[in-house]
Write an enzyme that holds these catalytic residues in place. Structure first.
Site, PDB file in Angstrom:
ATOM      1  N   ARG A 165       0.993  -1.286   0.076  1.00  0.00           N
ATOM      2  CA  ARG A 165       0.025   0.009   0.046  1.00  0.00           C
ATOM      3  C   ARG A 165       0.768   1.348  -0.126  1.00  0.00           C
ATOM      4  O   ARG A 165       1.665   1.424   1.188  1.00  0.00           O
ATOM      5  CB  ARG A 165      -0.855   0.019   1.311  1.00  0.00           C
ATOM      6  CG  ARG A 165      -2.162   0.946   1.110  1.00  0.00           C
ATOM      7  CD  ARG A 165      -3.046   0.564   2.150  1.00  0.00           C
ATOM      8  NE  ARG A 165      -4.213   1.519   2.074  1.00  0.00           N
ATOM      9  CZ  ARG A 165      -5.198   0.979   1.683  1.00  0.00           C
ATOM     10  NH1 ARG A 165      -5.391  -0.186   1.382  1.00  0.00           N
ATOM     11  NH2 ARG A 165      -6.398   2.049   1.688  1.00  0.00           N
ATOM     12  N   ARG A 174       1.375   5.110   0.042  1.00  0.00           N
ATOM     13  CA  ARG A 174       0.829   6.620   0.341  1.00  0.00           C
ATOM     14  C   ARG A 174       1.934   7.419   0.899  1.00  0.00           C
ATOM     15  O   ARG A 174       3.038   7.030   1.135  1.00  0.00           O
ATOM     16  CB  ARG A 174       0.013   6.087   1.688  1.00  0.00           C
ATOM     17  CG  ARG A 174      -1.227   5.378   1.449  1.00  0.00           C
ATOM     18  CD  ARG A 174      -2.537   5.975   0.652  1.00  0.00           C
ATOM     19  NE  ARG A 174      -3.666   5.286   0.319  1.00  0.00           N
ATOM     20  CZ  ARG A 174      -3.782   4.286  -0.560  1.00  0.00           C
ATOM     21  NH1 ARG A 174      -2.828   3.809  -1.597  1.00  0.00           N
ATOM     22  NH2 ARG A 174      -4.831   3.700  -0.611  1.00  0.00           N
TER      23      ARG A 174
END
Length: 408
Positions: A171, A173
């Site tokens: 993920r 970010r």
């Protein structure tokens, strides 16, 4: 050391709070969660169930007066990625304001109006923030940096893929840490070179080691006003000037592409699967399997729009089922529900192919088991929460690094 008082905006189901409380040294004194598109405030209900209703606001942050938000040391939040352009108003003397409904400007408003400004900020967003919008790559992030600089903050940022540091989900970010000019941390930003901050002495380089590969740092100033940046920043350029790591100190941007430096243990999907019996509804039936295989597979086909327009469509194949010996792909908000999907996770077990359970999705974000389980919350909604959430372990490491920097 006295705990730092935290204001948590766009709180969701409390990922920031979980991470900060795990590393200690932080106390959430006020939180806000509001979902404008739903009547039932599901995320806020979960947040209150886990942390209590005291000092929690379930109200549109744009309608919350700054004076109603208690003073705090740290402002945190994963705010939505939108268009951050500014416009000049002729009806009043406030000058530059954001477009209506754009939540970055609520953060800006709080920071601007607070007489006792928070010393530190920890913010999170999708990494496309660095290159949006498409016709002015990087403009939105430039506006944010300029705003924070004008309010007296020095800024660090890093795009972090949680799996690059042993966590269970791929993920990516962007995380932003800012320190007010009144703090010793800001003074240390100014004392160190940009290279020193990016590779060794910054908050992110302390929490997430990178390879020292001696790349050239790109530097430029943001000396223009907000309106000028909004209209002209990087106009006509195909690429954003912002790389995955950088600092903004005293009006100067220093940015570079860094490479993770990690050789520790890796958390795989297999380690997080539930050992106990999983409900039959999560298993893929033989009737539905061809649809799953089609959606996951490579395609080259002619498709027709509703208006009758024909076009060639192509896409590559997805790994099916998902590899158990690696971290997971990014969880998406549409992860829940029985319907076949190209992007939902599917794992192979002794009993057959199945989707991931809400507990397994929570584990991939490093949440406690059943954090989102409540009588009024469906499993599909629980999956939606995890598609919107952040990886708690990333916040914990950032919080710990920040505490170490300011306690010296």
């Amino acid at each position: 050391m006295q705990k730092l008082k935290v204001c948590e905006l766009f709180a969701g189901v409390g990922g920031f709070r979980l991470g900060l409380e795990k590393c200690g040294g932080f106390e959430v004194v006020w939180s806000n969660q509001w979902e404008p598109s739903t009547k039932m405030q599901h995320a806020s209900i979960v947040y209150e169930a886990r942390f209590g209703p005291k000092n929690h606001s379930n109200k549109d942050i744009e309608q919350v007066k700054t004076e109603d938000i208690p003073d705090h040391d740290v402002l945190v939040g994963g705010f939505p990625c939108q268009d951050y352009s500014v416009a000049t108003t002729l009806k009043n003397s406030k000058g530059l304001v954001g477009k209506k409904g754009v939540l970055w400007w609520s953060i800006h408003r709080i920071l601007k109006e607070k007489k006792s400004k928070p010393n530190y900020l920890i913010l999170e967003n999708v990494d496309r923030l660095l290159k949006s919008p498409s016709n002015q790559r990087g403009r939105d992030f430039a506006i944010m940096l300029k705003c924070l600089g004008d309010l007296g903050y020095g800024v660090e940022w890093r795009v972090i893929n949680a799996a690059d540091y042993g966590m269970p989900q791929r993920r990516r970010r962007i995380f932003i840490v800012a320190a007010h000019k009144s703090t010793e941390l800001h003074a240390s930003f100014s004392r160190n070179s940009a290279r020193g901050l990016l590779y060794k002495h910054g908050v992110f380089s302390s929490a997430f080691s990178v390879q020292n590969d001696n790349q050239n740092i790109v530097e430029f100033s943001l000396s223009d006003g907000l309106e000028s940046i909004s209209k002209a920043f990087n106009k006509g350029q195909k690429l954003s000037p912002f790389q995955n790591s950088g600092v903004y100190i005293n009006g100067v941007v220093s940015t570079i592409k860094t490479t993770p430096n990690y050789d520790g243990p890796i958390t795989t999907i297999a380690r997080l699967l539930q050992n106990k019996k999983v409900d039959d509804e999560y298993y893929i039936s033989s009737k539905d399997l061809p649809k799953w295989e089609y959606l996951k597979g490579a395609k080259k086909e002619v498709r027709i729009t509703k208006d009758g327009f024909e076009y060639n469509y192509a896409e590559g194949n997805m790994v099916f089922p998902d590899a158990l010996d690696k971290p997971s792909r990014t969880i998406i908000t549409g992860e829940g529900g029985k319907s076949p999907s190209r992007f939902k996770h599917v794992v192979h077990t002794k009993k057959g192919l199945r989707r991931l359970t809400p507990i397994e999705l929570e584990r991939l974000n490093m949440f406690p088991d059943n954090h989102t389980k409540l009588e009024r919350i469906s499993d599909t909604k629980r999956a939606f929460f995890m598609g919107n959430a952040l990886v708690v372990g990333v916040v914990e490491k950032i919080g710990s690094a920040l505490l170490q920097k300011i306690s010296r």
